[in-house]
Design an enzyme around this catalytic site. Sequence first.
Site, mmCIF file in Angstrom:
data_model
loop_
_atom_site.group_PDB
_atom_site.id
_atom_site.type_symbol
_atom_site.label_atom_id
_atom_site.label_comp_id
_atom_site.label_asym_id
_atom_site.label_seq_id
_atom_site.Cartn_x
_atom_site.Cartn_y
_atom_site.Cartn_z
ATOM 1 N N GLU B 49 43.748 46.704 52.164
ATOM 2 C CA GLU B 49 42.600 46.910 51.276
ATOM 3 C C GLU B 49 41.660 47.861 51.983
ATOM 4 O O GLU B 49 41.231 47.602 53.106
ATOM 5 C CB GLU B 49 41.864 45.592 51.042
ATOM 6 C CG GLU B 49 42.366 44.802 49.859
ATOM 7 C CD GLU B 49 41.596 43.506 49.699
ATOM 8 O OE1 GLU B 49 42.189 42.558 49.187
ATOM 9 O OE2 GLU B 49 40.423 43.446 50.092
ATOM 10 N N ASP B 60 28.585 41.706 49.323
ATOM 11 C CA ASP B 60 29.056 41.619 50.706
ATOM 12 C C ASP B 60 27.985 41.103 51.647
ATOM 13 O O ASP B 60 26.793 41.313 51.437
ATOM 14 C CB ASP B 60 29.528 42.996 51.182
ATOM 15 C CG ASP B 60 30.890 43.357 50.614
ATOM 16 O OD1 ASP B 60 31.849 42.619 50.902
ATOM 17 O OD2 ASP B 60 30.983 44.350 49.871
ATOM 18 N N TYR B 175 43.172 38.182 42.874
ATOM 19 C CA TYR B 175 42.452 37.980 44.126
ATOM 20 C C TYR B 175 41.583 36.762 43.933
ATOM 21 O O TYR B 175 40.635 36.789 43.145
ATOM 22 C CB TYR B 175 41.601 39.218 44.428
ATOM 23 C CG TYR B 175 40.921 39.232 45.787
ATOM 24 C CD1 TYR B 175 40.122 38.169 46.214
ATOM 25 C CD2 TYR B 175 41.052 40.328 46.641
ATOM 26 C CE1 TYR B 175 39.498 38.183 47.447
ATOM 27 C CE2 TYR B 175 40.418 40.366 47.878
ATOM 28 C CZ TYR B 175 39.643 39.286 48.272
ATOM 29 O OH TYR B 175 39.014 39.322 49.492
#
Lengths: 402, 274
Positions: B49, B60, B175
């Site tokens: 990734e 994040d 995911y």
Amino acid sequence: MTRNSFRTGPDERGHFGIFGGRYVSETLMPLVLDVEAEYAKAIKDPSFLAELDDLNTHYIGRPSPLYYAERLTEHLGGAKIYFKREELNHTGAHKINHAIGQVLLAKRMGKTRVIAETGAGQHGVATATVAARFGLKCTVFMGAVDMERQKPNVFRMKLLGAEVKPVTSGSATLKDAMNDALRDWVTNVHDTFYIIGTVAGPHPYPMMVRDFQSIIGRETREQILEREGRLPDTLVACIGGGSNAIGLFHPFLDDTDVRMIAVEAAGHGIETDKSAASIASGKPGVLHGNRTYLLQDADGQILEAHSISAGLDYPGIGPEHSWLHEEGRVKYVPATDHEALEAFQLCTQTEGIIPALESSHAIAEVMKIAPSLPKDHLIVLNLSGRGDKDIFTVAQALGEEI
Amino acid sequence: MSRLKARFAALKAKNQAAFITYIQAGDPNRAGSMEILAGLPAAGADIVELGMPFTDPAADGPAIDKAAQRALKAGATTQQTFEMVREFRQTDKQTPIVLMGYFNPVYHYGLEAFCTDAADAGIDGLIIVDLPPEEDAELRGPAAKAGIDVIRLATPTSDEARLPTILEGASGFIYYVAVAGITGDKSAAASDIGQSVSRIKSHTDLPVAVGFGIRTPEQAGAVAAVADGAVVGTAIVEKIAAGSHEDGTFSRKSLQEVLDFTRKLADGVRAGRQ
């Protein structure tokens, strides 16, 4: 223009034309959909509306006056200028209007904690205030740079029992505070409601905040009809994200004879790289949950905004404004730091009202247009906040020590 | 067959889970990042990734946020990310590469052009974290045309009502974000992850890879035991940060440390299925 109405947006997916939407991480999606469903129920629930109404009257102090600014009108020598006195609201700005609405929704959803981002601190103070009033825990994210230039509001929030978290990432201003608020929200989805401080973020926020703020325009409409027997010719408001501007404008959007001007913060000038004017200098993009005009570079990286006013120091604008701009219904114009400072002083000296630096941008535009307009031209300016919080910044800009 | 499909099928035949490594393209600089990228497959990475740096990575944590700022400061651009993949493909034609990032740089590039150029560079999939199924139709069209998978995310907040929306039109793999939170924050219990993965797998035939909160070879192994893939990002990015000097340089020794750590994680993933 053939459009029947400018007041029907957004569509059911939260889009105003190509703008708006729900650009959030998957973890947040169920919660965002919940907020939307609960809000739809709440605004049809008479008990919710009654409580909101009661708080608007007895807690915020609404309706705010519509005041004829006689000496400013005489000084500029043209159009007749009214101020919509949102700075007289409890906590000193229009931000309390949407904070009250959102905290009622948070309570209704069983949330025990609220979070907010803040630039000038006005939205943070409003959120801390309603959290105290309803006994909810409160965390406010504020850029470290903004904490420095808005010290009185930082202390006010602490007194109200809120935790103020300094944000040091990026430019340490409003956009970074919003990033950190989103990071907190995604981590605490189960008990936390995000009280967003402007008409931005994922749907339903731009619509919901607009609805709560539209009381400004609804009152203005009644008040000006009573005072003048007719609608105003021009509405003027400053714009960062655009909550006070949409609040004033929205109830008038279908009155085609009412002209509307939103004043963006141009910092050192839109030709420089120190500006916060997203419409003048930005392009459509996606940030903080919605598609809208953003200041960005050639690679789609977000640029740091600059304005003397912390509340306008944001590289984006609410999605409905992007749409109203492209539709041509509202005119978006810039005012620089320097022009805002001049306006700040003129308003203070002619009217005995210290306006917020944010609102001073709107006054700056009125200073430009009023002199050449006829005396029977009615301008309503949204005096969105009071300027006590800004006296340190203004003193510094004027080279005074206090 | 796409590289992603082939890789998952080959691993499944060997009863192995995929070890998926995340790095930011251009972190700490182009040269250093290129060496890390090129070294990952030999260190055991089955899928890479590649993070696309963005100024405002609101999903994040601090480690990946700082990595993005380092990369941007060193001049990272979308074009550079494509060039890095093109260079990687000169020697590695099999390892799938999935770009992960935020929508604005993609949107700004132009969706058609982005997908065409990405496919041309040798990119296999896209994970756009702030583009939920409700908004991704405009990307899925051009991506499908270019032969690129748009990988959907499922999370602990994806209940039975939400899952069908996520799985409708999903491709490549799913995911699973193991914790409600940001990258590099908390870790979920392996038993919870196992349950969630089975729940998702009861709705789809796509492989399910798990990320967020996997930092050690042991954790990676525990996830590999219950999922089709384990993603490690923050822990590797932190090693890159530790090896990056103030002046932006990245030494051989630092490169070796990053790849050694990656190898230990890979061993953990393999051990999880034994």
